[in-house]
Motif scaffolding. Sequence first.
Motif, mmCIF file in Angstrom:
data_model
loop_
_atom_site.group_PDB
_atom_site.id
_atom_site.type_symbol
_atom_site.label_atom_id
_atom_site.label_comp_id
_atom_site.label_asym_id
_atom_site.label_seq_id
_atom_site.Cartn_x
_atom_site.Cartn_y
_atom_site.Cartn_z
ATOM 1 N N ASP A 12 9.956 3.346 3.799
ATOM 2 C CA ASP A 12 10.137 2.375 2.717
ATOM 3 C C ASP A 12 10.557 1.038 3.303
ATOM 4 O O ASP A 12 10.657 0.882 4.527
ATOM 5 C CB ASP A 12 11.114 2.899 1.655
ATOM 6 C CG ASP A 12 12.562 2.993 2.120
ATOM 7 O OD1 ASP A 12 12.881 2.589 3.264
ATOM 8 O OD2 ASP A 12 13.395 3.493 1.342
ATOM 9 N N GLN A 13 10.808 0.064 2.446
ATOM 10 C CA GLN A 13 11.136 -1.284 2.909
ATOM 11 C C GLN A 13 12.450 -1.323 3.677
ATOM 12 O O GLN A 13 12.695 -2.247 4.457
ATOM 13 C CB GLN A 13 11.157 -2.285 1.737
ATOM 14 C CG GLN A 13 12.216 -2.011 0.692
ATOM 15 C CD GLN A 13 11.802 -0.999 -0.362
ATOM 16 O OE1 GLN A 13 10.852 -0.243 -0.211
ATOM 17 N NE2 GLN A 13 12.542 -0.968 -1.461
ATOM 18 N N GLU A 73 -2.508 12.648 -0.243
ATOM 19 C CA GLU A 73 -1.521 13.723 -0.106
ATOM 20 C C GLU A 73 -0.118 13.253 -0.490
ATOM 21 O O GLU A 73 0.620 13.972 -1.158
ATOM 22 C CB GLU A 73 -1.529 14.289 1.312
ATOM 23 C CG GLU A 73 -2.704 15.174 1.619
ATOM 24 C CD GLU A 73 -2.675 16.521 0.901
ATOM 25 O OE1 GLU A 73 -1.619 16.924 0.366
ATOM 26 O OE2 GLU A 73 -3.732 17.183 0.879
ATOM 27 N N VAL A 74 0.274 12.058 -0.052
ATOM 28 C CA VAL A 74 1.611 11.552 -0.370
ATOM 29 C C VAL A 74 1.763 11.405 -1.885
ATOM 30 O O VAL A 74 2.777 11.830 -2.455
ATOM 31 C CB VAL A 74 1.905 10.224 0.358
ATOM 32 C CG1 VAL A 74 3.211 9.614 -0.141
ATOM 33 C CG2 VAL A 74 1.948 10.439 1.859
ATOM 34 N N LEU A 75 0.777 10.839 -2.546
ATOM 35 C CA LEU A 75 0.861 10.684 -3.993
ATOM 36 C C LEU A 75 0.908 12.042 -4.688
ATOM 37 O O LEU A 75 1.742 12.269 -5.576
ATOM 38 C CB LEU A 75 -0.320 9.860 -4.519
ATOM 39 C CG LEU A 75 -0.305 9.571 -6.020
ATOM 40 C CD1 LEU A 75 0.935 8.784 -6.417
ATOM 41 C CD2 LEU A 75 -1.570 8.830 -6.421
ATOM 42 N N ARG A 89 3.377 5.957 -4.080
ATOM 43 C CA ARG A 89 2.132 5.272 -3.706
ATOM 44 C C ARG A 89 2.356 4.605 -2.355
ATOM 45 O O ARG A 89 3.389 3.964 -2.140
ATOM 46 C CB ARG A 89 1.735 4.252 -4.767
ATOM 47 C CG ARG A 89 1.304 4.895 -6.083
ATOM 48 C CD ARG A 89 0.703 3.902 -7.066
ATOM 49 N NE ARG A 89 1.300 2.588 -7.071
ATOM 50 C CZ ARG A 89 2.392 2.221 -7.737
ATOM 51 N NH1 ARG A 89 3.040 3.079 -8.472
ATOM 52 N NH2 ARG A 89 2.831 0.978 -7.674
ATOM 53 N N VAL A 90 1.389 4.763 -1.456
ATOM 54 C CA VAL A 90 1.520 4.218 -0.107
ATOM 55 C C VAL A 90 0.249 3.508 0.320
ATOM 56 O O VAL A 90 -0.818 3.713 -0.261
ATOM 57 C CB VAL A 90 1.850 5.327 0.932
ATOM 58 C CG1 VAL A 90 3.155 6.028 0.594
ATOM 59 C CG2 VAL A 90 0.720 6.326 1.061
ATOM 60 N N GLY A 141 5.079 1.789 -4.048
ATOM 61 C CA GLY A 141 5.392 2.014 -5.454
ATOM 62 C C GLY A 141 5.633 3.478 -5.738
ATOM 63 O O GLY A 141 5.591 4.328 -4.852
ATOM 64 N N GLY A 142 5.881 3.744 -7.002
ATOM 65 C CA GLY A 142 6.157 5.113 -7.420
ATOM 66 C C GLY A 142 7.601 5.491 -7.166
ATOM 67 O O GLY A 142 8.376 4.736 -6.582
ATOM 68 N N GLU A 143 7.951 6.671 -7.649
ATOM 69 C CA GLU A 143 9.313 7.179 -7.485
ATOM 70 C C GLU A 143 9.245 8.530 -6.795
ATOM 71 O O GLU A 143 8.504 9.416 -7.237
ATOM 72 C CB GLU A 143 9.978 7.327 -8.856
ATOM 73 C CG GLU A 143 11.401 7.802 -8.788
ATOM 74 C CD GLU A 143 12.034 7.902 -10.165
ATOM 75 O OE1 GLU A 143 12.922 8.753 -10.322
ATOM 76 O OE2 GLU A 143 11.643 7.146 -11.070
#
Length: 156
Positions: free
Chosen positions: A30-31, A66-68, A74-75, A110-112
């Motif tokens: 993440d950031q 896969e991540v989503l 979201r990546v 994005g996303g949680e």
Amino acid sequence: MPIPAFVVALRSKVGHDPLPLPGVIAVVLDQSGRVLLVRRSDTHDWALTTGCLEPGEQPAAGAVREVLEETGVRVEAERLLAVEALDLSVAPNGDQIHWLTVGVLCRAVGGEARVNDDKSVEVAWFEPAAVPPLPPHQARCLAAALDPTAEAWFAR
């Protein structure tokens, strides 16, 4: 965790015999530089997001998918980390698999983070120094992701 339809079709022909399959390992940052991990439902071990590529699917697209699917995050795929053939593994149902894995660095956009399918029982962000032990091939991918000067790794 449902087995992809193309694998079911192949298994109807080869049974539990060794089957080579392409997979992805997504290292998601993440950031803040935290690492996204999932606690696997089969072993209860913490792991990076992994999965089987669909026929014709590009590894970067597979990592994003896969991540989503697994985490709700979201990546964007940023760079190649590693390519590695893993030792033969045996699934709980007896299926034997020779994974060829492609490690991909991804950035969360994005996303949680949440449990989003039945492959995991927990999803969480970890500071890099607090990441629990990972299998060696996943640890190599994570180390490469955390080193911006690292070149893609492959076995010689």
